[in-house]
Design an enzyme around this catalytic site. Structure first.
Site, PDB file in Angstrom:
ATOM      1  N   LYS A  42       0.808  -1.200   0.000  1.00  0.00           N
ATOM      2  CA  LYS A  42       0.000   0.000   0.000  1.00  0.00           C
ATOM      3  C   LYS A  42       0.852   1.266   0.000  1.00  0.00           C
ATOM      4  CE  LYS A  42      -3.107  -2.263   3.300  1.00  0.00           C
ATOM      5  NZ  LYS A  42      -3.509  -2.235   4.729  1.00  0.00           N
ATOM      6  N   GLY A  43       2.060   1.132   0.507  1.00  0.00           N
ATOM      7  CA  GLY A  43       2.878   2.309   0.804  1.00  0.00           C
ATOM      8  C   GLY A  43       3.098   3.274  -0.348  1.00  0.00           C
ATOM      9  N   GLU A  98       7.709   2.293  -6.191  1.00  0.00           N
ATOM     10  CA  GLU A  98       7.827   1.865  -4.798  1.00  0.00           C
ATOM     11  C   GLU A  98       8.050   3.061  -3.881  1.00  0.00           C
ATOM     12  OE1 GLU A  98       7.326  -0.184  -2.682  1.00  0.00           O
ATOM     13  OE2 GLU A  98       7.875  -2.250  -3.173  1.00  0.00           O
ATOM     14  N   ASP A  99       7.648   2.909  -2.639  1.00  0.00           N
ATOM     15  CA  ASP A  99       7.938   3.962  -1.662  1.00  0.00           C
ATOM     16  C   ASP A  99       9.333   3.790  -1.072  1.00  0.00           C
ATOM     17  OD1 ASP A  99       7.005   1.619  -0.546  1.00  0.00           O
ATOM     18  OD2 ASP A  99       6.049   2.571   1.165  1.00  0.00           O
ATOM     19  N   ASP A 102      14.268  -1.680   0.990  1.00  0.00           N
ATOM     20  CA  ASP A 102      14.923  -1.950   2.265  1.00  0.00           C
ATOM     21  C   ASP A 102      15.899  -3.119   2.023  1.00  0.00           C
ATOM     22  OD1 ASP A 102      15.461  -2.262   4.942  1.00  0.00           O
ATOM     23  OD2 ASP A 102      13.403  -2.422   5.596  1.00  0.00           O
ATOM     24  N   PHE A 151      13.743   3.966  11.327  1.00  0.00           N
ATOM     25  CA  PHE A 151      12.360   3.579  11.031  1.00  0.00           C
ATOM     26  C   PHE A 151      11.581   4.815  10.628  1.00  0.00           C
ATOM     27  CE2 PHE A 151       8.087   2.164  11.434  1.00  0.00           C
ATOM     28  CZ  PHE A 151       8.153   0.827  11.069  1.00  0.00           C
ATOM     29  N   ARG A 164       0.446   6.840   7.646  1.00  0.00           N
ATOM     30  CA  ARG A 164       0.601   6.925   6.186  1.00  0.00           C
ATOM     31  C   ARG A 164       0.190   8.300   5.666  1.00  0.00           C
ATOM     32  NH1 ARG A 164       1.412   1.590   4.186  1.00  0.00           N
ATOM     33  NH2 ARG A 164       0.272  -0.028   5.279  1.00  0.00           N
TER      34      ARG A 164
HETATM   35  C1  PRP Z   1       7.408  -2.085   2.124  1.00  0.00           C
HETATM   36  C2  PRP Z   1       7.711  -1.338   0.832  1.00  0.00           C
HETATM   37  C3  PRP Z   1       8.246  -2.408  -0.054  1.00  0.00           C
HETATM   38  C4  PRP Z   1       8.915  -3.364   0.912  1.00  0.00           C
HETATM   39  C5  PRP Z   1      10.380  -3.107   0.901  1.00  0.00           C
HETATM   40  O1  PRP Z   1       6.147  -2.641   2.043  1.00  0.00           O
HETATM   41  O2  PRP Z   1       6.575  -0.727   0.289  1.00  0.00           O
HETATM   42  O3  PRP Z   1       7.245  -3.051  -0.798  1.00  0.00           O
HETATM   43  O4  PRP Z   1       8.406  -3.093   2.211  1.00  0.00           O
HETATM   44  O5  PRP Z   1      11.015  -3.995   1.772  1.00  0.00           O
HETATM   45  P1  PRP Z   1      12.173  -4.970   1.291  1.00  0.00           P
HETATM   46  O6  PRP Z   1      13.095  -4.202   0.404  1.00  0.00           O
HETATM   47  O7  PRP Z   1      12.845  -5.362   2.591  1.00  0.00           O
HETATM   48  O8  PRP Z   1      11.546  -6.152   0.611  1.00  0.00           O
HETATM   49  P2  PRP Z   1       5.424  -3.275   3.313  1.00  0.00           P
HETATM   50  O9  PRP Z   1       5.713  -4.748   3.347  1.00  0.00           O
HETATM   51  O10 PRP Z   1       5.776  -2.493   4.534  1.00  0.00           O
HETATM   52  O11 PRP Z   1       3.872  -3.124   2.952  1.00  0.00           O
HETATM   53  P3  PRP Z   1       2.995  -1.789   2.796  1.00  0.00           P
HETATM   54  O12 PRP Z   1       3.562  -1.009   1.637  1.00  0.00           O
HETATM   55  O13 PRP Z   1       1.634  -2.303   2.508  1.00  0.00           O
HETATM   56  O14 PRP Z   1       3.068  -1.015   4.086  1.00  0.00           O
END
Ligand code: PRP
Length: 177
Positions: A42-43, A98-99, A102, A151, A164
């Site tokens: 969703k981010g 992507e937001d 990580d 964080f 959000r």
């Molecule tokens: C976040 C972000 C990426 C992912 C990155 O999503 O939007 O999709 O984590 O992490 P990584 O590089 O360690 O794989 P999240 O799982 O928090 O879901 P959300 O966007 O719905 O909050």
């Protein structure tokens, strides 16, 4: 849920300027290509909404929702598709929106999955990147800000589904890395 105090890391103004800059580069690089913007829920929804309104080339949008199989298997990089694309991407220029990147596990899986569907190209635009956290070899083609390993919440990013809505990217005060 009560929102805790936060400290701004990247202001709303800085984000808007960067989003416009990224859109300017994508406008040039994708001229005549009618790209499909693939928003990873969703981010990334807030970033997508601002980013696409800065673009002048024609684009289409679609959404995917993914989740890792749980904390214990996260390092395996296996990702579950909760919501798939609505249409075929064969021959299309796909730009993943992507937001944050990580560990990179989500995108690594997603890019490989999408490539198997026969697109013309698959590239990545991310607003935020935490390079110190990377576990697999993947880089964004367009990156807004490289940030330290803290964080962060806001501008689409959550803590327990909250925060959000913040227009800026912030660090939760007293939060652990
Ligand atoms: C976040 C972000 C990426 C992912 C990155 O999503 O939007 O999709 O984590 O992490 P990584 O590089 O360690 O794989 P999240 O799982 O928090 O879901 P959300 O966007 O719905 O909050």
């Amino acid at each position: 849920m009560q929102l805790q105090e936060t400290k701004t890391l990247i202001s709303a103004g800085e984000i808007q300027a960067k989003v416009a800059e990224l859109a300017g580069r994508v406008d040039k690089d994708y001229y005549g290509k009618n790209p499909l913007l693939l928003c990873v829920l969703k981010g990334a929804v807030i970033f997508l909404a601002d980013f696409m309104r800065c673009l002048t080339i024609p684009v289409e949008i679609d959404f995917m929702a993914v989740s890792s199989y749980g904390a214990s298997t996260k390092s395996s990089g296996v990702v579950r598709i909760l919501k798939d694309l609505e249409s075929s991407i064969e021959g299309r220029h796909v730009l993943i929106v992507e937001d944050i990147i990580d560990t990179g596990l989500t995108l690594k899986y997603l890019v490989e999955n999408l490539r198997s569907r026969g697109p013309a190209t698959v590239k990545i635009v991310t607003l935020l990147d935490k390079p110190d956290r990377r576990e697999v070899d993947i880089e964004a083609d367009y990156c807004g800000f490289k940030i330290p390993n803290e964080f962060v919440v806001g501008y689409g990013l959550d803590y327990n589904e909250g925060y959000r809505q913040l227009p800026q990217v912030s660090v939760l005060k007293g939060s652990q890395k």
